[in-house]
Design a protein around this motif. Sequence first.
Motif, PDB file in Angstrom:
ATOM      1  N   TRP A   5      43.504  38.297  32.797  1.00 22.61           N
ATOM      2  CA  TRP A   5      42.963  39.621  34.098  1.00 22.61           C
ATOM      3  C   TRP A   5      44.687  39.847  34.080  1.00 22.61           C
ATOM      4  CZ3 TRP A   5      41.811  34.340  35.168  1.00 22.61           C
ATOM      5  CH2 TRP A   5      42.126  33.294  35.643  1.00 22.61           C
ATOM      6  N   VAL A  39      37.205  41.970  36.358  1.00 25.75           N
ATOM      7  CA  VAL A  39      37.069  40.950  35.789  1.00 25.75           C
ATOM      8  C   VAL A  39      36.448  39.688  36.149  1.00 25.75           C
ATOM      9  CG1 VAL A  39      38.863  39.254  34.507  1.00 25.75           C
ATOM     10  CG2 VAL A  39      39.389  41.643  34.802  1.00 25.75           C
ATOM     11  N   ARG A 111      35.641  42.182  31.460  1.00 23.68           N
ATOM     12  CA  ARG A 111      35.428  41.202  31.264  1.00 23.68           C
ATOM     13  C   ARG A 111      34.759  39.843  31.945  1.00 23.68           C
ATOM     14  NH1 ARG A 111      38.204  38.832  27.454  1.00 23.68           N
ATOM     15  NH2 ARG A 111      38.737  41.249  26.132  1.00 23.68           N
TER      16      ARG A 111
END
Length: 184
Positions: A5, A39, A111
């Motif tokens: 991240w 994320v 993600r």
Amino acid sequence: MKRCWYRLVSFQVPLFDKQEKSSWGYIDLLGVMSDGTPVVVELKKEPSTTPKGGTKNSESPLRMVLEAAAYAIALRRNWDRFRQEFVQQLKTLALPDSIVTQVPRKLSTIRLVGAAPAGYWLDWLPVTAKGLTVTADTWRAFAELLAKFDEAGLPVSFASLSGDIESPESLAVQPLERFPLFSG
């Protein structure tokens, strides 16, 4: 933390049933990549030890990934409603405009990051009692699942956490370069 991240932006983000506001889970940590995509970070704790020095059961890396994926799918399905709050949070944190302006209108990639203390990861190495219970075929299947998540716009990374939660400035995150480990 470029692989995991750019910045963490919130914690314990609730996911609700839209009609009854009944909670079915919380995203442990929500982060953002430098391209503005969210994320989902799923945390697991270090396993406790038994009186004989072994470790008690802890949730598996598979469960970690499946929980993160479920939250990411819910986030993706509700992105139209969630996006505005996400952008506002990024602005509140004074993130660069280059990130805020890139937050996608349609969310195709999120993600997933599984993060845990080093002891958690060590417990799953193929030399420990728990790690030896997982066959090479099972690890291969897990790696194949991760590849399928990647194809579905849910790339997965893993990270090891260290430091003292009581002293946030001491916390460090190290991406795991090669997990799962298996031979053959």
